[in-house]
Scaffold this active site. Structure first.
Site, PDB file in Angstrom:
ATOM      1  N   GLU A  89      -1.335   0.429 -17.505  1.00 50.54           N
ATOM      2  CA  GLU A  89      -2.500   0.142 -18.372  1.00 50.54           C
ATOM      3  C   GLU A  89      -2.053  -0.186 -19.797  1.00 50.54           C
ATOM      4  O   GLU A  89      -2.695   0.223 -20.774  1.00 50.54           O
ATOM      5  CB  GLU A  89      -3.485   1.321 -18.396  1.00 50.54           C
ATOM      6  CG  GLU A  89      -3.955   1.760 -17.027  1.00 50.54           C
ATOM      7  CD  GLU A  89      -5.155   0.978 -16.513  1.00 50.54           C
ATOM      8  OE1 GLU A  89      -5.459  -0.112 -17.066  1.00 50.54           O
ATOM      9  OE2 GLU A  89      -5.771   1.448 -15.546  1.00 50.54           O
ATOM     10  N   CYS A 146     -10.984 -13.114  -4.973  1.00 52.91           N
ATOM     11  CA  CYS A 146     -12.290 -13.282  -5.612  1.00 52.91           C
ATOM     12  C   CYS A 146     -13.381 -12.804  -4.660  1.00 52.91           C
ATOM     13  O   CYS A 146     -13.459 -13.279  -3.510  1.00 52.91           O
ATOM     14  CB  CYS A 146     -12.504 -14.759  -5.969  1.00 52.91           C
ATOM     15  SG  CYS A 146     -14.159 -15.075  -6.623  1.00 52.91           S
TER      16      CYS A 146
END
Ligand code: ADP
Ligand code: ZN
Length: 196
Positions: A89, A146
């Site tokens: 992160e 997607c």
């Protein structure tokens, strides 16, 4: 000639692209090779110290949580003999992370494995990631799928109450009813996005 093992590897991509999975995989392999590894992540709340890195498929690894604006605190936790440092992160750390990472690679001969979102929910470069990618010996850009069309996804769609978040919404919004989806460029929706 000075032989150095210090190097920077960046793992980037959208949410759900497998960045944490890949970081954990590399850390496990380093541990199997009996290298000493330390894992860090930014703290998004007030909890610093012991924590863990978690992937969406349920894998986890112990990690030390560091204040986002103080990536230099990573240095206080690196014990003698550490040869691998992993940071997950990384997009949430301030730009100061770039100097810390370069210092560890050049001066401390450490292999860095850094994972993070290269783009924020608006589709714009995310804080220290572009510079980290530029300095890296190796960059791996991972794709998710997607959820709208099934093509490769490199964007993170932010939804607030099920609707696409507006361009001007703050990048980090703690405690809101929000969720994220992996989407391709064409299915990524950002109302209010200026043409660039
Ligand atoms: P990241 O750290 O990039 O967010 P993770 O390593 O935490 O990714 O999670 C990756 C896992 O997320 C995949 O292995 C898969 O099990 C799951 N996943 C959920 N949604 C998707 C998606 N749309 N495309 C690909 N993987 C997905
Ligand atoms: Zn799509």
């Amino acid at each position: 000639m000075k032989h150095s093992k210090g190097r920077l590897e960046v793992i980037c991509g959208s949410m759900f692209s497998g960045k944490s999975e890949e970081l954990i995989r590399r850390v496990r392999r380093a541990e199997i090779a009996r290298q000493t590894v330390q894992v860090f992540k930014p703290s998004l709340d007030d909890r610093y110290g012991a924590g863990s890195v978690n992937s969406h498929d349920g894998r986890a690894k112990d990690a030390i949580a560091i204040e986002r604006e103080r990536p230099q605190d990573i240095l206080d936790h690196i014990n003698d003999g550490i040869t691998v440092v992993a940071i997950d992160e990384a997009q949430f750390f301030s730009e100061k992370l770039v100097g810390i990472v370069n210092y560890l690679a050049y001066e401390r001969d450490i292999r860095l494995i850094v994972a993070g979102l290269d783009l924020d929910f608006r589709g714009e470069p995310f804080q220290p990631m572009p510079a980290l990618m530029a300095h890296a010996e190796q960059v791996d850009k991972l794709h998710a799928i997607c959820v709208v069309c099934g093509n490769e996804a490199l964007r993170s769609q932010r939804l607030i109450d099920g609707k696409p978040a507006h361009y001007n919404d703050p990048i980090i919004l703690i405690g809101a009813q929000e969720s994220y989806e992996a989407r391709c460029r064409h299915c990524h929706e950002v109302p209010g996005r200026p043409l660039k």
